[in-house]
Design a protein around this motif. Structure first.
Motif, PDB file in Angstrom:
ATOM      1  N   ALA A   1       8.623   5.058 -12.188  1.00  6.04           N
ATOM      2  CA  ALA A   1       9.492   3.905 -11.927  1.00  6.04           C
ATOM      3  C   ALA A   1       9.034   3.149 -10.685  1.00  6.04           C
ATOM      4  O   ALA A   1       9.023   1.914 -10.665  1.00  6.04           O
ATOM      5  N   ALA A   2       8.640   3.877  -9.641  1.00  4.14           N
ATOM      6  CA  ALA A   2       8.185   3.230  -8.404  1.00  4.14           C
ATOM      7  C   ALA A   2       6.932   2.398  -8.644  1.00  4.14           C
ATOM      8  O   ALA A   2       6.779   1.307  -8.079  1.00  4.14           O
ATOM      9  N   LEU A   3       6.026   2.890  -9.492  1.00  5.32           N
ATOM     10  CA  LEU A   3       4.789   2.152  -9.778  1.00  5.32           C
ATOM     11  C   LEU A   3       5.071   0.777 -10.378  1.00  5.32           C
ATOM     12  O   LEU A   3       4.317  -0.173 -10.147  1.00  5.32           O
ATOM     13  N   LEU A   4       6.152   0.663 -11.137  1.00  3.87           N
ATOM     14  CA  LEU A   4       6.466  -0.612 -11.780  1.00  3.87           C
ATOM     15  C   LEU A   4       6.778  -1.704 -10.765  1.00  3.87           C
ATOM     16  O   LEU A   4       6.675  -2.893 -11.072  1.00  3.87           O
ATOM     17  N   ASP A   5       7.194  -1.312  -9.566  1.00  4.21           N
ATOM     18  CA  ASP A   5       7.551  -2.302  -8.541  1.00  4.21           C
ATOM     19  C   ASP A   5       6.431  -2.553  -7.547  1.00  4.21           C
ATOM     20  O   ASP A   5       6.594  -3.325  -6.607  1.00  4.21           O
ATOM     21  N   LEU A   6       5.284  -1.887  -7.717  1.00  3.37           N
ATOM     22  CA  LEU A   6       4.154  -2.090  -6.813  1.00  3.37           C
ATOM     23  C   LEU A   6       3.234  -3.158  -7.374  1.00  3.37           C
ATOM     24  O   LEU A   6       3.100  -3.306  -8.588  1.00  3.37           O
ATOM     25  N   ARG A   7       2.583  -3.890  -6.493  1.00  2.00           N
ATOM     26  CA  ARG A   7       1.693  -4.965  -6.940  1.00  2.00           C
ATOM     27  C   ARG A   7       0.288  -4.734  -6.396  1.00  2.00           C
ATOM     28  O   ARG A   7       0.110  -4.272  -5.257  1.00  2.00           O
ATOM     29  N   VAL A   8      -0.684  -5.051  -7.227  1.00  2.00           N
ATOM     30  CA  VAL A   8      -2.079  -4.879  -6.834  1.00  2.00           C
ATOM     31  C   VAL A   8      -2.362  -5.681  -5.569  1.00  2.00           C
ATOM     32  O   VAL A   8      -2.000  -6.853  -5.458  1.00  2.00           O
ATOM     33  N   GLY A   9      -2.990  -5.010  -4.587  1.00  2.00           N
ATOM     34  CA  GLY A   9      -3.308  -5.645  -3.316  1.00  2.00           C
ATOM     35  C   GLY A   9      -2.340  -5.295  -2.206  1.00  2.00           C
ATOM     36  O   GLY A   9      -2.665  -5.469  -1.021  1.00  2.00           O
ATOM     37  N   ASP A  10      -1.147  -4.784  -2.566  1.00  2.00           N
ATOM     38  CA  ASP A  10      -0.166  -4.410  -1.544  1.00  2.00           C
ATOM     39  C   ASP A  10      -0.621  -3.155  -0.800  1.00  2.00           C
ATOM     40  O   ASP A  10      -1.246  -2.259  -1.378  1.00  2.00           O
ATOM     41  N   ALA A  11      -0.303  -3.095   0.495  1.00  2.00           N
ATOM     42  CA  ALA A  11      -0.471  -1.869   1.284  1.00  2.00           C
ATOM     43  C   ALA A  11       0.903  -1.208   1.357  1.00  2.00           C
ATOM     44  O   ALA A  11       1.828  -1.758   1.951  1.00  2.00           O
ATOM     45  N   VAL A  12       1.040  -0.051   0.744  1.00  2.00           N
ATOM     46  CA  VAL A  12       2.359   0.563   0.552  1.00  2.00           C
ATOM     47  C   VAL A  12       2.480   1.842   1.380  1.00  2.00           C
ATOM     48  O   VAL A  12       1.624   2.729   1.279  1.00  2.00           O
TER      49      VAL A  12
END
Length: 465
Positions: free
Chosen positions: A333-344
């Motif tokens: 579920a968390a992966l669905l809210d991450l965007r390519v290029g973000d530093a998380v």
């Protein structure tokens, strides 16, 4: 590995596909409320006002799918051949841009050869599928129209469990006699639900809104609306023992749907976030055991963002941003809210210590790999250690199917994610090997192709004329 052999004849033709239109416009967030006929004030409620605001933007999605049917056994004696039949489907969608951009579920339009939408007043438009995202079960359609009523979008992150929820859609389609949408009401029963059991739609949904507002067949793709008259979700699935609603409905949060729709409108595809970890899985798919074991890292892909951040096998994923990770479903579920290029920022537990690391989100390895186009209907990439680790592929060498036309999938059986490792007893170690072999054997008789599909070995025999 179990082996399966299919035989078919194939005539490969040039295939053309149009790209999604570029657009800098974003999906609208707030729209004007709809006006209705004057009624006594005592009859108006938050629900009636919310419906009046959103219902004009709700559409019926009509699909047709051409299916092959086997020849009648009696007719085949006299040379009869297989034919086709057309299957009709129905769903719901809602307009998010006045120039004809519509959001619905991916499973509503899956496999459709033609799509059209009908407005509340009965006006029908042919629709083009701009893009689909099967992972999130979302699709974006486009009709050629202007000044259409749009659905005002809310904030799904601000939902309160127990507040009113209104489902608007077209259950059972034209069996009810007209295109006027149906309305059911309930409450927000829960948020952040991970649905991994049976339902109407894909086999798993993550981070969903749960509601007891009745959702029935045909409601898929319709809006879930708050008492303020704002769309907070996209109705997508029901959990049912009898095919109908039993008070367990699920909707995709509108904040995620808005991001996906923007990507599909602007780029025609959604970029999948990847960090390069595989988590422990319970044996036999036992859900209770899977939930109990948490989100423990089983392996880290060499050269991946996770390796660069210092994540190791055995680490337990604890938290990303403000989201707690209690099991692998929370991580999905968390992966669905991450965007390519973000530093998380990510918190992991190693032994008795909690460590904070920063992970740079990347594209899936096959997205950035060099693509080799074969006969215009097949796109291959060379199998690499990163791709193999990410997908859990058994084969050590081969050509991964990145894209296959519908005809290739239907007539040969190859699907995205399959790995070709032999063609006519010639070992295939790369996408280039596969391209050369198919070019060489084209027109020279039957081609026997061995490939891996979901961990099992298959063979198919076909001809290129």
């Amino acid at each position: 590995m179990k082996s399966c052999i299919r035989t078919t004849a194939l005539l490969l033709l040039a295939a053309c596909s149009g790209g999604a239109p570029e657009s800098s416009a974003q999906i609208a967030r707030i729209g004007p409320p709809a006006s209705g006929p004057a009624v006594a004030a005592s009859r108006r409620t938050a629900i009636t006002d919310a419906v009046a605001r959103v219902a004009p933007s709700v559409v019926t999605v009509q699909t047709e799918q051409v299916q092959r049917v086997a020849a009648d056994p009696f007719e085949s004696v006299f040379g009869g051949r297989s034919g086709t039949q057309t299957a009709a489907g129905l769903g719901t969608g809602f307009i998010v841009r006045a120039d004809g951009v519509i959001v619905t579920n991916a499973h509503v339009v899956a496999g459709a050869t033609s799509v059209s939408v009908m407005l509340r007043d009965g006006t029908t438009y042919p629709a083009k599928v701009i893009g689909t995202d099967e992972t999130n079960d979302l699709a974006v359609l486009k009709v050629e129209a202007i000044r259409l009523p749009i659905a005002p979008l809310g904030d799904s992150d601000a939902l309160l469990v127990g507040e009113w929820a209104i489902a608007i859609g077209n259950p059972y389609g034209f069996m009810l006699g007209n295109a006027e949408p149906s309305v059911t009401a309930g409450v927000i029963s829960g948020v952040g639900r991970n649905l991994v059991a049976r339902g109407d739609g894909p086999s798993a949904y993550f981070d969903m809104i749960q509601t007891d507002a009745s959702i029935n067949p045909g409601n898929s793709g319709g809006p879930l609306v708050s008492a303020e008259g704002l769309v907070v979700g996209v109705n997508s699935s029901i959990y049912s023992t009898n095919g109908g609603s039993i008070g367990l409905g699920f909707a995709i949060p509108i904040n995620r749907a808005r991001r996906v729709a923007d990507d599909l409108v602007q780029h025609g595809r959604v970029r999948r976030p990847w960090i390069g970890v595989r988590l422990d899985e319970a044996r036999g798919g036992n859900l209770r055991e899977q939930i109990a074991r948490g989100a423990r890292v089983a392996s880290v892909t060499p050269g991946s963002p996770a390796e660069s951040a210092g994540i190791r096998p055995g680490d337990q994923l604890i938290r990303t941003r403000a989201r707690a990770i209690r099991n692998r479903f929370d991580w999905d579920a968390a992966l669905l809210d991450l965007r390519v290029g973000d530093a998380v920022p990510l918190v992991v537990k190693r032994g008795e210590r909690e460590l904070s690391v920063e992970v740079r989100i990347a594209d899936l390895p096959e997205v950035t790999a060099r693509k080799v186009q074969v006969l215009r209907e097949l796109e291959l990439v060379t199998l690499t250690p990163s791709i193999r680790a990410e997908r859990g592929i058994v084969s050590t060498r081969g050509a991964l199917v990145y894209r296959a036309s519908e005809r290739i999938a239907t007539e040969i059986g190859l699907q995205p994610g399959d790995v070709i490792y032999y063609i006519n007893r010639t070992p295939i170690a790369s996408a280039e090997d596969a391209s050369r072999a198919l070019d060489y054997y084209a027109g020279r008789g039957a081609i026997q192709l061995a490939y891996e599909h979901q961990g099992q070995a298959y063979q198919t025999v076909f001809m290129i004329r």
